[in-house]
Write an enzyme that holds these catalytic residues in place. Structure first.
Site, PDB file in Angstrom:
ATOM      1  N   CYS A   1      13.467  10.543   7.333  1.00 51.08           N
ATOM      2  CA  CYS A   1      13.483   9.995   8.699  1.00 51.08           C
ATOM      3  C   CYS A   1      14.872  10.111   9.312  1.00 51.08           C
ATOM      4  O   CYS A   1      15.008  10.290  10.514  1.00 51.08           O
ATOM      5  CB  CYS A   1      13.004   8.557   8.701  1.00 51.08           C
ATOM      6  SG  CYS A   1      13.800   7.564   7.443  1.00 51.08           S
TER       7      CYS A   1
ATOM      8  N   LYS B   1       0.847  -1.201   0.000  1.00 52.27           N
ATOM      9  CA  LYS B   1       0.000   0.000   0.000  1.00 52.27           C
ATOM     10  C   LYS B   1       0.876   1.242   0.000  1.00 52.27           C
ATOM     11  O   LYS B   1       1.625   1.486   0.944  1.00 52.27           O
ATOM     12  CB  LYS B   1      -0.901   0.053   1.235  1.00 52.27           C
ATOM     13  CG  LYS B   1      -1.913   1.199   1.111  1.00 52.27           C
ATOM     14  CD  LYS B   1      -2.554   1.577   2.425  1.00 52.27           C
ATOM     15  CE  LYS B   1      -1.823   2.668   3.169  1.00 52.27           C
ATOM     16  NZ  LYS B   1      -1.808   3.986   2.514  1.00 52.27           N
TER      17      LYS B   1
ATOM     18  N   GLU C   1      10.388   0.653  10.203  1.00 53.36           N
ATOM     19  CA  GLU C   1      11.378   1.718  10.031  1.00 53.36           C
ATOM     20  C   GLU C   1      10.658   3.017  10.348  1.00 53.36           C
ATOM     21  O   GLU C   1       9.804   3.449   9.577  1.00 53.36           O
ATOM     22  CB  GLU C   1      11.908   1.646   8.588  1.00 53.36           C
ATOM     23  CG  GLU C   1      13.266   2.263   8.434  1.00 53.36           C
ATOM     24  CD  GLU C   1      13.151   3.734   8.120  1.00 53.36           C
ATOM     25  OE1 GLU C   1      13.258   4.526   9.091  1.00 53.36           O
ATOM     26  OE2 GLU C   1      12.949   4.076   6.960  1.00 53.36           O
TER      27      GLU C   1
ATOM     28  N   GLU D   1      10.151  14.842  15.982  1.00 57.66           N
ATOM     29  CA  GLU D   1      10.441  14.843  14.543  1.00 57.66           C
ATOM     30  C   GLU D   1       9.553  15.905  13.882  1.00 57.66           C
ATOM     31  O   GLU D   1       8.326  15.791  13.904  1.00 57.66           O
ATOM     32  CB  GLU D   1      10.125  13.455  13.980  1.00 57.66           C
ATOM     33  CG  GLU D   1      10.582  13.253  12.572  1.00 57.66           C
ATOM     34  CD  GLU D   1      10.350  11.824  12.072  1.00 57.66           C
ATOM     35  OE1 GLU D   1       9.274  11.262  12.337  1.00 57.66           O
ATOM     36  OE2 GLU D   1      11.251  11.295  11.404  1.00 57.66           O
TER      37      GLU D   1
HETATM   38  P1  NDP Z   1       1.981   7.486   8.762  1.00 62.38           P
HETATM   39  O1  NDP Z   1       2.865   6.678   9.634  1.00 62.38           O
HETATM   40  O2  NDP Z   1       0.598   7.734   9.171  1.00 62.38           O
HETATM   41  O3  NDP Z   1       1.913   6.827   7.305  1.00 62.38           O
HETATM   42  C1  NDP Z   1       2.789   5.840   6.786  1.00 62.38           C
HETATM   43  C2  NDP Z   1       1.978   4.792   6.034  1.00 62.38           C
HETATM   44  O4  NDP Z   1       1.163   4.045   6.937  1.00 62.38           O
HETATM   45  C3  NDP Z   1       1.002   5.390   5.019  1.00 62.38           C
HETATM   46  O5  NDP Z   1       0.898   4.534   3.920  1.00 62.38           O
HETATM   47  C4  NDP Z   1      -0.285   5.429   5.825  1.00 62.38           C
HETATM   48  O6  NDP Z   1      -1.424   5.536   5.030  1.00 62.38           O
HETATM   49  C5  NDP Z   1      -0.208   4.109   6.566  1.00 62.38           C
HETATM   50  N1  NDP Z   1      -1.035   4.026   7.765  1.00 62.38           N
HETATM   51  C6  NDP Z   1      -1.620   5.021   8.480  1.00 62.38           C
HETATM   52  N2  NDP Z   1      -2.289   4.516   9.544  1.00 62.38           N
HETATM   53  C7  NDP Z   1      -2.117   3.163   9.503  1.00 62.38           C
HETATM   54  C8  NDP Z   1      -2.550   2.084  10.334  1.00 62.38           C
HETATM   55  N3  NDP Z   1      -3.280   2.288  11.422  1.00 62.38           N
HETATM   56  N4  NDP Z   1      -2.183   0.827   9.994  1.00 62.38           N
HETATM   57  C9  NDP Z   1      -1.423   0.599   8.905  1.00 62.38           C
HETATM   58  N5  NDP Z   1      -0.995   1.574   8.085  1.00 62.38           N
HETATM   59  C10 NDP Z   1      -1.322   2.841   8.376  1.00 62.38           C
HETATM   60  O7  NDP Z   1       2.697   8.836   8.458  1.00 62.38           O
HETATM   61  P2  NDP Z   1       1.994  10.189   7.976  1.00 62.38           P
HETATM   62  O8  NDP Z   1       2.010  10.170   6.523  1.00 62.38           O
HETATM   63  O9  NDP Z   1       0.669  10.409   8.603  1.00 62.38           O
HETATM   64  O10 NDP Z   1       2.972  11.263   8.577  1.00 62.38           O
HETATM   65  C11 NDP Z   1       2.871  11.623   9.952  1.00 62.38           C
HETATM   66  C12 NDP Z   1       4.222  11.872  10.532  1.00 62.38           C
HETATM   67  O11 NDP Z   1       4.977  10.672  10.474  1.00 62.38           O
HETATM   68  C13 NDP Z   1       5.070  12.867   9.772  1.00 62.38           C
HETATM   69  O12 NDP Z   1       4.808  14.155  10.174  1.00 62.38           O
HETATM   70  C14 NDP Z   1       6.455  12.429  10.104  1.00 62.38           C
HETATM   71  O13 NDP Z   1       6.859  13.005  11.306  1.00 62.38           O
HETATM   72  C15 NDP Z   1       6.337  10.951  10.281  1.00 62.38           C
HETATM   73  N6  NDP Z   1       6.770  10.178   9.107  1.00 62.38           N
HETATM   74  C16 NDP Z   1       7.926   9.494   9.214  1.00 62.38           C
HETATM   75  C17 NDP Z   1       8.386   8.785   8.139  1.00 62.38           C
HETATM   76  C18 NDP Z   1       9.647   8.031   8.224  1.00 62.38           C
HETATM   77  O14 NDP Z   1      10.180   7.629   7.202  1.00 62.38           O
HETATM   78  N7  NDP Z   1      10.158   7.804   9.398  1.00 62.38           N
HETATM   79  C19 NDP Z   1       7.688   8.746   6.857  1.00 62.38           C
HETATM   80  C20 NDP Z   1       6.428   9.471   6.866  1.00 62.38           C
HETATM   81  C21 NDP Z   1       6.025  10.155   7.962  1.00 62.38           C
HETATM   82  P3  NDP Z   1      -1.919   7.029   4.642  1.00 62.38           P
HETATM   83  O15 NDP Z   1      -0.889   7.642   3.807  1.00 62.38           O
HETATM   84  O16 NDP Z   1      -3.135   6.807   3.897  1.00 62.38           O
HETATM   85  O17 NDP Z   1      -2.161   7.723   5.947  1.00 62.38           O
END
Ligand code: NDP
Length: 482
Positions: A289, A181, A255, A386
């Site tokens: 990240c 996904k 991660e 973060e």
């Molecule tokens: P999320 O952790 O919400 O999203 C990452 C992925 O997980 C997306 O595909 C998301 O779908 C999906 N997801 C969301 N909720 C669930 C769940 N309950 N079970 C399984 N999968 C799920 O990150 P966000 O995009 O909301 O970003 C929020 C914050 O996270 C950012 O501000 C940043 O600080 C951090 N972040 C960190 C990252 C990293 O690489 N360490 C990468 C991205 C974000 P969907 O996109 O539809 O919400």
């Protein structure tokens, strides 16, 4: 003398975006029921409509992946699997420009980065893992290592296609099939990748892509047909996933977030260090990240470093991500921009001093100027949380031990940087920093052969290199994953 840059926009004519997309299941695109718009964050233009996957879509994708695993993929030799991976890698290279433009349109990151970093690394991941596919038995990964079956993979929006490559390439090389996904705001390159799977004649059902939101991700995590989860994203969602699989036999690599310390000692080469600081925090709008989001600089050179950093920041070109001169593109979404603004306002309220160069930011789209906060203390939220944007928190230290204590004083442990001309100091510091990835006199360097992952709240397990392969094998010698 000052140089003016004339606009040099990359043409978008190479990409053809459909008005609406379905899911990619069992080798074909299947219509979705509900859809949501995906926009260009630089202009707010609607690019397309993406299917919102539900439990039944995930179920169909898992069934297709299970069938493909049992009937086809598990029966192929490593050498045969490798051929498909090589084929995918070559097609990705051939279509690199198309992928780079599409990624820039959907994500907002500069074309300079998608063209020169993201897409070449994507191809490199497939080439690297193609080479491993027929060598698993002799690689010290245990006797006769076996795939788990179906891997559920959930990826974020900051490196959409690269995170797909980090997940799909090792899964296929080790003989697993995949249900993936992409993130809600950046599904387009994953859907173009589905076309590459068709072009490579990958057997049906080996790669399935279900688009959607968090509920779609949750349906993948909770599906009983999935035996291995690979997730990249926020620590908050990572914790939810850990709770959801706690009482199951599902394996997981997570991660998660970071608050990387970029530690600058007084003997560091100043100009190179300033360049490294800029690359550490302003690369990919700071949506990284492992970004070097905390600068921890020795007090005796702090003033000089900050002065030079400001001069350099004033030269960062913020604007049209498709322009080949652009250094800093758009923030990926309105939600992320709100989060960056909120945490920056907290930095002001906590008494840190904010500085940004003069930038002409467009009224359309989501933009945030490169920003530094000086006078930050360890208690400040901008030193602990973060921000995931182009915002640097600057702290100072007097003794090397104080630098290490400050660097390690966060709930995370993903990345760190050390700037010094003394090898002995670099070795000493790298032994004291609690971070999965430590760069010395450089920052944000990635290679498919190098394991990547964190300590503490930065996650479980490693991706990349031999460690990353082990995480997709039942009896692979594990590396901290559940
Ligand atoms: P999320 O952790 O919400 O999203 C990452 C992925 O997980 C997306 O595909 C998301 O779908 C999906 N997801 C969301 N909720 C669930 C769940 N309950 N079970 C399984 N999968 C799920 O990150 P966000 O995009 O909301 O970003 C929020 C914050 O996270 C950012 O501000 C940043 O600080 C951090 N972040 C960190 C990252 C990293 O690489 N360490 C990468 C991205 C974000 P969907 O996109 O539809 O919400």
């Amino acid at each position: 003398m000052t140089f003016e840059y004339a606009p040099a926009p990359e043409s978008r004519s190479i990409v053809s975006i459909k008005p609406k997309y379905g899911h990619f299941i069992n080798g074909s695109f299947v219509a979705g029921k509900k859809h949501f718009p995906t926009i260009n964050p630089a202009t707010e233009e609607i690019l397309s409509h993406i299917a919102l996957g539900g439990v039944s879509d995930v179920d169909k994708a898992v069934m297709a992946a299970q069938k493909a695993y049992t009937k086809t993929w598990s029966k192929l030799s490593g050498k045969e699997r490798g051929k498909y991976l090589y084929r995918i890698a070559r097609i990705l290279q051939e279509r690199a420009r198309e992928f780079a433009v599409l990624e820039t349109l959907d994500n907002g990151k500069p074309i300079r980065e998608t063209r020169d970093i993201d897409i070449p690394l994507v191809a490199a991941h497939f080439f690297y893992h193609a080479g491993w596919a027929d060598k698993l038995d002799y690689a010290g990964l245990g006797h006769n290592p076996k795939a788990y079956g179906v891997a559920g993979q959930i990826i974020p929006w900051n490196f959409p296609l690269l995170m797909l490559a980090w997940k799909v390439a090792p899964a296929l090389a080790t003989g697993n099939t995949v249900v993936l996904k992409p993130a809600e705001t950046t599904s387009l390159t994953a859907l173009l990748f589905a076309e590459v799977c068709q072009q490579a004649e990958l057997p049906d059902g080996v790669v399935n892509i279900v688009t959607g939101d968090g509920s779609t991700g949750s349906a993948i995590v909770n599906h009983s047909g999935i035996h291995k989860i690979a997730f990249t994203g926020s620590t908050e969602v990572g914790k939810k996933i850990a709770r959801a699989i706690a009482s199951t036999d599902k394996k997981a690599t997570l991660e998660l977030g970071g608050k990387g310390a970029n530690v600058v000692f007084d003997d560091a080469p100043v100009d190179e260090t300033v360049e490294g600081i800029v690359n550490g925090i302003f690369f990919n709008q700071g949506h990284v990240c492992c970004a070097g989001s905390r600068l921890i600089v020795q007090e005796s050179i702090a003033e000089e470093i900050i002065e030079k950093l400001k001069v350099r920041m004033a030269k960062i070109r913020v604007g049209d991500p498709l322009d080949k001169n652009t250094d800093l593109g758009a923030i990926n979404s309105k939600e992320q921009l709100v989060k960056i603004k909120e945490l920056s306002a907290i930095g002001d309220a906590e008494g840190a001093e904010r500085w940004s160069p003069q930038c002409n930011l467009s009224n359309k789209g989501f933009w945030f100027a490169p920003t530094i906060f000086t006078g930050v203390t360890q208690a400040h939220r901008i030193a602990q949380e973060e921000i995931f944007g182009p915002v640097l928190s600057v702290l100072t230290f007097r003794t090397p031990q104080e630098a290490m204590d400050k660097a390690n004083n966060t709930p995370f442990g993903l990345s760190a940087g050390i700037w010094s001309e003394k090898g002995s100091r670099i070795f000493w510091a790298s032994q004291h920093l609690k971070a999965g990835v430590i760069w010395a006199n450089t920052f944000n360097k990635f290679d498919p052969a190098s394991p990547f992952g964190g300590y503490k709240e930065s996650g479980w397990g490693r991706e990349g290199g031999k460690h990353g392969l082990a995480a997709y094998l039942k009896n692979g010698k594990e590396t901290g994953a559940k």
